[in-house]
Design a protein around this motif. Structure first.
Motif, mmCIF file in Angstrom:
data_model
loop_
_atom_site.group_PDB
_atom_site.id
_atom_site.type_symbol
_atom_site.label_atom_id
_atom_site.label_comp_id
_atom_site.label_asym_id
_atom_site.label_seq_id
_atom_site.Cartn_x
_atom_site.Cartn_y
_atom_site.Cartn_z
ATOM 1 N N CYS A 201 48.337 56.253 28.426
ATOM 2 C CA CYS A 201 49.232 57.409 28.340
ATOM 3 C C CYS A 201 50.266 57.407 29.458
ATOM 4 N N GLU A 202 49.819 57.150 30.661
ATOM 5 C CA GLU A 202 50.734 57.155 31.809
ATOM 6 C C GLU A 202 51.750 56.024 31.701
ATOM 7 N N LYS A 203 51.333 54.899 31.204
ATOM 8 C CA LYS A 203 52.231 53.750 31.062
ATOM 9 C C LYS A 203 53.332 54.018 30.048
ATOM 10 N N HIS A 204 52.998 54.741 28.974
ATOM 11 C CA HIS A 204 53.934 54.934 27.874
ATOM 12 C C HIS A 204 54.510 56.349 27.795
ATOM 13 N N GLY A 205 54.176 57.203 28.745
ATOM 14 C CA GLY A 205 54.707 58.559 28.727
ATOM 15 C C GLY A 205 54.190 59.387 27.562
ATOM 16 N N ILE A 206 52.913 59.197 27.216
ATOM 17 C CA ILE A 206 52.288 59.889 26.089
ATOM 18 C C ILE A 206 51.309 60.928 26.624
ATOM 19 N N PRO A 207 51.353 62.166 26.144
ATOM 20 C CA PRO A 207 50.380 63.172 26.594
ATOM 21 C C PRO A 207 48.945 62.768 26.233
ATOM 22 N N PHE A 208 48.022 63.091 27.124
ATOM 23 C CA PHE A 208 46.619 62.727 26.965
ATOM 24 C C PHE A 208 45.810 63.917 26.477
ATOM 25 N N VAL A 209 45.147 63.752 25.328
ATOM 26 C CA VAL A 209 44.219 64.754 24.819
ATOM 27 C C VAL A 209 42.821 64.354 25.271
ATOM 28 N N PHE A 210 42.232 65.177 26.093
ATOM 29 C CA PHE A 210 40.919 64.860 26.663
ATOM 30 C C PHE A 210 39.819 65.396 25.754
ATOM 31 N N ASP A 211 38.977 64.491 25.251
ATOM 32 C CA ASP A 211 37.819 64.894 24.456
ATOM 33 C C ASP A 211 36.602 64.867 25.373
ATOM 34 N N TYR A 212 36.103 66.060 25.685
ATOM 35 C CA TYR A 212 35.008 66.151 26.649
ATOM 36 C C TYR A 212 33.720 65.542 26.099
ATOM 37 N N HIS A 213 33.418 65.785 24.844
ATOM 38 C CA HIS A 213 32.226 65.221 24.211
ATOM 39 C C HIS A 213 32.284 63.694 24.237
ATOM 40 N N HIS A 214 33.424 63.132 23.873
ATOM 41 C CA HIS A 214 33.594 61.678 23.909
ATOM 42 C C HIS A 214 33.430 61.150 25.334
ATOM 43 N N HIS A 215 33.919 61.908 26.282
ATOM 44 C CA HIS A 215 33.818 61.499 27.686
ATOM 45 C C HIS A 215 32.362 61.379 28.113
ATOM 46 N N VAL A 216 31.556 62.322 27.685
ATOM 47 C CA VAL A 216 30.134 62.288 28.043
ATOM 48 C C VAL A 216 29.430 61.119 27.349
ATOM 49 N N ALA A 217 29.810 60.866 26.087
ATOM 50 C CA ALA A 217 29.174 59.786 25.321
ATOM 51 C C ALA A 217 29.646 58.406 25.747
ATOM 52 N N ASN A 218 30.847 58.316 26.306
ATOM 53 C CA ASN A 218 31.452 57.024 26.656
ATOM 54 C C ASN A 218 32.140 57.173 28.005
ATOM 55 N N LYS A 219 31.310 57.275 29.023
ATOM 56 C CA LYS A 219 31.821 57.660 30.338
ATOM 57 C C LYS A 219 32.150 56.450 31.201
ATOM 58 N N ASP A 220 33.276 56.541 31.890
ATOM 59 C CA ASP A 220 33.625 55.521 32.882
ATOM 60 C C ASP A 220 32.610 55.561 34.017
ATOM 61 N N ASP A 221 32.249 54.436 34.531
ATOM 62 C CA ASP A 221 31.351 54.400 35.676
ATOM 63 C C ASP A 221 31.970 55.162 36.843
ATOM 64 N N ASN A 222 31.194 56.101 37.362
ATOM 65 C CA ASN A 222 31.600 56.864 38.555
ATOM 66 C C ASN A 222 32.853 57.715 38.348
ATOM 67 N N ALA A 223 33.254 57.948 37.106
ATOM 68 C CA ALA A 223 34.447 58.768 36.863
ATOM 69 C C ALA A 223 34.050 60.234 36.803
ATOM 70 N N ALA A 224 34.562 61.018 37.724
ATOM 71 C CA ALA A 224 34.287 62.454 37.748
ATOM 72 C C ALA A 224 35.414 63.193 37.041
ATOM 73 N N LEU A 225 35.121 64.409 36.585
ATOM 74 C CA LEU A 225 36.153 65.221 35.959
ATOM 75 C C LEU A 225 37.330 65.425 36.910
ATOM 76 N N GLU A 226 37.044 65.475 38.197
ATOM 77 C CA GLU A 226 38.103 65.667 39.189
ATOM 78 C C GLU A 226 39.045 64.457 39.257
ATOM 79 N N ASP A 227 38.595 63.308 38.740
ATOM 80 C CA ASP A 227 39.457 62.127 38.665
ATOM 81 C C ASP A 227 40.350 62.161 37.429
ATOM 82 N N ILE A 228 39.916 62.882 36.412
ATOM 83 C CA ILE A 228 40.580 62.884 35.114
ATOM 84 C C ILE A 228 41.533 64.055 34.933
ATOM 85 N N LEU A 229 41.072 65.260 35.271
ATOM 86 C CA LEU A 229 41.828 66.468 34.921
ATOM 87 C C LEU A 229 43.219 66.551 35.561
ATOM 88 N N PRO A 230 43.387 66.233 36.860
ATOM 89 C CA PRO A 230 44.749 66.306 37.420
ATOM 90 C C PRO A 230 45.714 65.364 36.708
#
Length: 327
Positions: A201-230
């Motif tokens: 999204c950042e590379k192409h200037g596309i807005p990011f829709v955050f799916d919280y359920h998907h995030h929990v099911a397919n989580k980045d290692d050590n990725a906290a919500l505080e890393d994603i939300l800003p």
């Protein structure tokens, strides 16, 4: 902070109101030319009527977000059928668009999982462009092309994410700029994580829709919500509207990727804990199976949290006080 909620496609509370009535190609191919045209018109008309019914339901319940069904027009993108669905229904499309504008609804589409730009097969990319164009044509017919968004996933990895993402960079160039401008990307539950999707999204200037359920099911290692939300908020800055987050909860511990009938408040509260740190408005799309019923129940539960105030059927003023004590 103002949190607004919406639901997907049809209100389960309404009787016989699906806006996604189908006409299969197998059935269509057995009809005469005249019968086939009549079937296309009849099915599309029924879906447009039910879309209006569903929108009126949302308005009556003061629910400010709505996702259109992608199946309003049957066989619109089938290579042997593709037909002019706008001309016969100009009045109906304009009526829907006028209703959306008059009531300030936020609307969107979510093309299916086959609409992707990472495939090594040119035909898949061509079909993705055709499908995105179809959705854009509907928005245009409603005169909502400067308001509505079309949300898709990054796509498949095909055994090599780096190569797949490079193909996305190239294949997305085939999507006309005015259509890409109405596109959002969402993290998925198996392949592209929140941080990986954010990077695209950042590379192409596309807005990011955050799916919280998907995030929990397919989580980045050590990725906290505080890393994603800003970073999520930043991708929406140029749009002038709040970011959108998808909400649902797992059907069970074993079926973690499947959506439950409702939204378990205890499952989503960590997200609201994290969001309150930013003091920003957010829009939420409920993806639970009970749709409108799940939304209204969740809004009631969230508004009962001390410090919150329900200011509409699907809107809460979040005061950011205790998330742990209710009363």
């Amino acid at each position: 902070m103002r949190y607004r909620f919406g639901y997907v496609s049809n209100a389960v509370t309404l009787w016989e109101a699906s806006p996604a009535k189908s006409l299969t190609f197998a059935r269509y191919s057995k009809l005469s030319k005249a019968e086939g045209k009549e079937a296309l018109l009849r099915t599309t008309k029924a879906n447009l009527v039910n879309t209006l019914r569903t929108l009126y339901f949302a308005i009556a319940h003061d629910i400010p977000l709505y996702r259109f069904s992608s199946s309003i027009v049957p066989l619109a993108t089938h290579p042997e059928v593709r037909w002019d669905f706008v001309t016969p229904f100009q009045k109906e499309f304009l009526e829907i668009g006028d209703l959306v504008k008059r009531h300030g609804l936020r609307v969107s589409f979510h093309p299916n999982q086959f609409t992707l730009f990472t495939s090594p097969k040119p035909s898949i990319t061509e079909n993705a462009v055709i499908d995105m164009t179809y959705h854009y044509q509907i928005l245009e017919a409603m005169k909502l092309e400067k308001e509505g968004y079309m949300n898709i996933h990054v796509g498949g990895a095909y055994g090599d994410k780096d190569s797949a993402l490079q193909r996305f960079d190239e294949n997305i160039k085939q999507l006309p700029a005015h259509i890409k401008a109405r596109m959002t990307l969402e993290n998925d539950d198996k392949t592209y994580t929140s941080l990986e999707t954010l990077g695209v999204c950042e590379k192409h200037g596309i807005p990011f829709v955050f799916d919280y359920h998907h995030h929990v099911a397919n989580k980045d290692d050590n990725a906290a919500l505080e890393d994603i939300l800003p970073r999520m908020f930043d991708t929406w800055t140029s749009t002038g509207i709040p970011p959108k987050i998808h909400l649902s909860s797992p059907k069970s511990e074993k079926a973690i990727r499947s959506h439950a009938d409702g939204v378990d408040m205890s499952f989503v509260l960590p997200l609201f804990h994290a969001l309150k740190l930013y003091g920003r408005d957010v829009d939420f799309m409920i993806e639970a199976k009970l749709k409108d019923q799940a939304l209204l129940r969740l809004v009631e539960e969230l508004s009962a949290i001390r410090g919150n105030k329900r200011v509409g059927g699907g809107t809460i003023e979040w005061k950011g006080l205790s998330l742990c004590k209710q009363g």
